[in-house]
Design a protein around this motif. Structure first.
Motif, PDB file in Angstrom:
ATOM      1  N   SER A  19       6.148  -2.652   4.793  1.00 56.39           N
ATOM      2  CA  SER A  19       5.548  -2.208   3.393  1.00 56.39           C
ATOM      3  C   SER A  19       4.099  -1.747   3.163  1.00 56.39           C
ATOM      4  CB  SER A  19       6.413  -3.021   2.229  1.00 56.39           C
ATOM      5  OG  SER A  19       5.518  -4.264   2.285  1.00 56.39           O
ATOM      6  N   MET A  20       3.374  -2.534   4.068  1.00 54.35           N
ATOM      7  CA  MET A  20       1.716  -2.451   3.991  1.00 54.35           C
ATOM      8  C   MET A  20       1.290  -1.669   5.166  1.00 54.35           C
ATOM      9  SD  MET A  20       1.156  -3.584   1.134  1.00 54.35           S
ATOM     10  CE  MET A  20      -0.708  -4.208   1.090  1.00 54.35           C
ATOM     11  N   VAL A  21       1.978  -0.717   5.950  1.00 57.46           N
ATOM     12  CA  VAL A  21       1.411  -0.271   6.958  1.00 57.46           C
ATOM     13  C   VAL A  21       0.616   1.112   6.131  1.00 57.46           C
ATOM     14  CG1 VAL A  21       3.174  -0.911   8.787  1.00 57.46           C
ATOM     15  CG2 VAL A  21       3.471   1.123   7.455  1.00 57.46           C
ATOM     16  N   PRO A  22      -0.238   1.731   6.536  1.00 58.92           N
ATOM     17  CA  PRO A  22      -0.943   1.478   8.058  1.00 58.92           C
ATOM     18  C   PRO A  22      -2.085   0.346   7.977  1.00 58.92           C
ATOM     19  CG  PRO A  22      -2.056   3.292   7.013  1.00 58.92           C
ATOM     20  CD  PRO A  22      -0.982   2.660   6.137  1.00 58.92           C
ATOM     21  N   GLU A  23      -2.268  -0.157   7.196  1.00 55.20           N
ATOM     22  CA  GLU A  23      -3.531  -1.284   7.094  1.00 55.20           C
ATOM     23  C   GLU A  23      -3.002  -2.686   7.754  1.00 55.20           C
ATOM     24  OE1 GLU A  23      -7.264  -2.979   6.865  1.00 55.20           O
ATOM     25  OE2 GLU A  23      -6.536  -1.018   6.626  1.00 55.20           O
ATOM     26  N   PHE A  24      -1.730  -3.071   7.263  1.00 59.48           N
ATOM     27  CA  PHE A  24      -1.203  -4.494   7.806  1.00 59.48           C
ATOM     28  C   PHE A  24       0.117  -4.155   8.601  1.00 59.48           C
ATOM     29  CE2 PHE A  24      -3.759  -5.176   4.024  1.00 59.48           C
ATOM     30  CZ  PHE A  24      -4.606  -6.326   4.402  1.00 59.48           C
ATOM     31  N   ASN A  25       0.540  -4.501   9.824  1.00 57.59           N
ATOM     32  CA  ASN A  25       1.437  -4.256  10.467  1.00 57.59           C
ATOM     33  C   ASN A  25       2.273  -5.602  10.889  1.00 57.59           C
ATOM     34  OD1 ASN A  25       1.193  -1.402  11.207  1.00 57.59           O
ATOM     35  ND2 ASN A  25      -0.677  -2.180  12.160  1.00 57.59           N
ATOM     36  N   GLU A  26       3.600  -5.356  10.964  1.00 59.97           N
ATOM     37  CA  GLU A  26       4.429  -6.637  11.067  1.00 59.97           C
ATOM     38  C   GLU A  26       3.827  -7.354  12.319  1.00 59.97           C
ATOM     39  OE1 GLU A  26       9.134  -7.684  10.934  1.00 59.97           O
ATOM     40  OE2 GLU A  26       8.402  -5.607  11.651  1.00 59.97           O
ATOM     41  N   GLY A  27       3.831  -8.640  12.053  1.00 59.36           N
ATOM     42  CA  GLY A  27       3.387  -9.533  13.192  1.00 59.36           C
ATOM     43  C   GLY A  27       1.892  -9.971  13.079  1.00 59.36           C
ATOM     44  N   GLU A  28       1.122  -9.215  12.274  1.00 60.48           N
ATOM     45  CA  GLU A  28      -0.179  -9.593  11.835  1.00 60.48           C
ATOM     46  C   GLU A  28      -0.238 -10.926  11.148  1.00 60.48           C
ATOM     47  OE1 GLU A  28      -2.851  -5.727  12.363  1.00 60.48           O
ATOM     48  OE2 GLU A  28      -1.814  -6.074  10.519  1.00 60.48           O
ATOM     49  N   ILE A  29      -1.390 -11.717  11.083  1.00 66.57           N
ATOM     50  CA  ILE A  29      -1.514 -13.053  10.423  1.00 66.57           C
ATOM     51  C   ILE A  29      -2.655 -12.463   9.344  1.00 66.57           C
ATOM     52  CG2 ILE A  29      -2.344 -15.168  10.352  1.00 66.57           C
ATOM     53  CD1 ILE A  29       0.122 -14.658  12.005  1.00 66.57           C
ATOM     54  N   ILE A  30      -2.207 -12.877   8.071  1.00 70.47           N
ATOM     55  CA  ILE A  30      -3.251 -12.903   7.214  1.00 70.47           C
ATOM     56  C   ILE A  30      -3.616 -14.168   6.411  1.00 70.47           C
ATOM     57  CG2 ILE A  30      -2.435 -10.433   6.203  1.00 70.47           C
ATOM     58  CD1 ILE A  30      -0.709 -11.666   4.040  1.00 70.47           C
ATOM     59  N   VAL A  31      -4.621 -14.113   6.001  1.00 72.55           N
ATOM     60  CA  VAL A  31      -5.386 -15.556   5.603  1.00 72.55           C
ATOM     61  C   VAL A  31      -5.427 -15.406   4.068  1.00 72.55           C
ATOM     62  CG1 VAL A  31      -7.396 -17.182   5.503  1.00 72.55           C
ATOM     63  CG2 VAL A  31      -6.322 -16.155   7.643  1.00 72.55           C
ATOM     64  N   VAL A  32      -4.961 -16.203   3.167  1.00 76.60           N
ATOM     65  CA  VAL A  32      -4.756 -16.030   1.872  1.00 76.60           C
ATOM     66  C   VAL A  32      -5.609 -17.192   1.130  1.00 76.60           C
ATOM     67  CG1 VAL A  32      -3.136 -15.957  -0.227  1.00 76.60           C
ATOM     68  CG2 VAL A  32      -2.487 -15.096   2.199  1.00 76.60           C
ATOM     69  N   GLU A  33      -6.483 -16.835   0.108  1.00 74.28           N
ATOM     70  CA  GLU A  33      -7.396 -17.545  -0.252  1.00 74.28           C
ATOM     71  C   GLU A  33      -6.741 -17.759  -1.853  1.00 74.28           C
ATOM     72  OE1 GLU A  33      -9.834 -20.184  -1.709  1.00 74.28           O
ATOM     73  OE2 GLU A  33     -10.370 -19.542   0.212  1.00 74.28           O
ATOM     74  N   PRO A  34      -6.204 -18.955  -2.234  1.00 78.99           N
ATOM     75  CA  PRO A  34      -5.521 -19.241  -3.492  1.00 78.99           C
ATOM     76  C   PRO A  34      -6.690 -18.893  -4.815  1.00 78.99           C
ATOM     77  CG  PRO A  34      -5.001 -20.737  -2.052  1.00 78.99           C
ATOM     78  CD  PRO A  34      -5.815 -20.197  -1.456  1.00 78.99           C
ATOM     79  N   ASP A  35      -7.646 -19.384  -4.493  1.00 82.06           N
ATOM     80  CA  ASP A  35      -8.832 -19.232  -5.662  1.00 82.06           C
ATOM     81  C   ASP A  35      -9.532 -17.909  -5.501  1.00 82.06           C
ATOM     82  OD1 ASP A  35      -7.796 -21.539  -6.760  1.00 82.06           O
ATOM     83  OD2 ASP A  35      -9.236 -22.770  -5.496  1.00 82.06           O
ATOM     84  N   GLY A  36      -9.012 -16.948  -4.685  1.00 85.31           N
ATOM     85  CA  GLY A  36     -10.036 -15.890  -4.549  1.00 85.31           C
ATOM     86  C   GLY A  36     -10.215 -14.678  -5.673  1.00 85.31           C
ATOM     87  N   ALA A  37     -11.149 -14.422  -5.736  1.00 86.57           N
ATOM     88  CA  ALA A  37     -11.362 -13.590  -6.964  1.00 86.57           C
ATOM     89  C   ALA A  37     -10.429 -11.963  -6.716  1.00 86.57           C
ATOM     90  CB  ALA A  37     -12.700 -13.028  -6.919  1.00 86.57           C
ATOM     91  N   THR A  38      -9.998 -11.669  -7.656  1.00 90.76           N
ATOM     92  CA  THR A  38      -9.041 -10.451  -7.649  1.00 90.76           C
ATOM     93  C   THR A  38      -9.877  -9.230  -8.513  1.00 90.76           C
ATOM     94  OG1 THR A  38      -7.962 -11.466  -9.640  1.00 90.76           O
ATOM     95  CG2 THR A  38      -7.050 -11.659  -7.526  1.00 90.76           C
ATOM     96  N   ARG A  39      -9.378  -8.223  -7.954  1.00 90.43           N
ATOM     97  CA  ARG A  39     -10.070  -6.976  -8.581  1.00 90.43           C
ATOM     98  C   ARG A  39      -9.233  -5.608  -8.212  1.00 90.43           C
ATOM     99  NH1 ARG A  39     -13.459  -8.451  -4.544  1.00 90.43           N
ATOM    100  NH2 ARG A  39     -13.581  -6.815  -2.959  1.00 90.43           N
ATOM    101  N   ASP A  40      -9.359  -4.644  -8.670  1.00 91.66           N
ATOM    102  CA  ASP A  40      -8.719  -3.561  -8.455  1.00 91.66           C
ATOM    103  C   ASP A  40      -9.228  -3.240  -7.041  1.00 91.66           C
ATOM    104  OD1 ASP A  40      -7.332  -1.279  -8.719  1.00 91.66           O
ATOM    105  OD2 ASP A  40      -9.207   0.034  -9.172  1.00 91.66           O
ATOM    106  N   GLY A  41      -8.069  -3.061  -6.241  1.00 96.90           N
ATOM    107  CA  GLY A  41      -7.996  -2.802  -4.858  1.00 96.90           C
ATOM    108  C   GLY A  41      -7.782  -3.952  -3.912  1.00 96.90           C
ATOM    109  N   SER A  42      -7.598  -5.472  -4.237  1.00 98.47           N
ATOM    110  CA  SER A  42      -7.465  -6.498  -3.709  1.00 98.47           C
ATOM    111  C   SER A  42      -6.263  -6.567  -3.153  1.00 98.47           C
ATOM    112  CB  SER A  42      -7.838  -7.798  -4.702  1.00 98.47           C
ATOM    113  OG  SER A  42      -9.001  -7.897  -5.036  1.00 98.47           O
TER     114      SER A  42
END
Length: 104
Positions: A19-42
């Motif tokens: 669902s997130m290709v082409p930027e993120f492909n199956e099997g890639e690892i993402i690092v998530v910051e729970p307190d990260g700043a959100t904005r349009d496009g994040s």
């Protein structure tokens, strides 16, 4: 997985599906910051309808939507940002340090 509390540490997840290709492909690892700043496009992790989802946050009028990058999947409207649980700050391919990318 449970909701993230303020002050939580960053955590890693593996991307499943296309669902997130082409930027993120199956099997890639993402690092998530729970307190990260959100904005349009994040790129965000959200809990919507009793389900975890990874999408791009987009502004839509007075509200927001969770937008998959793959056009084969529908967007999810959000009245506010209460469903968000974290912001993606980095991605990497397992075993390939040089194949990482930061989003902050």
């Amino acid at each position: 997985m449970s909701g993230c509390d303020s002050g939580s540490e960053s955590f890693a997840l593996m991307v499943l599906g296309d669902s997130m290709v082409p930027e993120f492909n199956e099997g890639e690892i993402i690092v998530v910051e729970p307190d990260g700043a959100t904005r349009d496009g994040s790129f965000v992790l959200a809990f919507v309808g009793e389900e975890w989802t990874f999408r791009q946050l987009r502004r839509e009028g007075e509200g927001w939507r969770l937008q998959p990058l793959n056009p084969a999947y529908p967007a999810t409207p959000l009245p506010d940002l209460a469903a968000l649980r974290g912001v993606v700050i980095q991605k990497a391919l397992p075993g390939r340090r040089r194949a990482s990318k930061r989003y902050v």
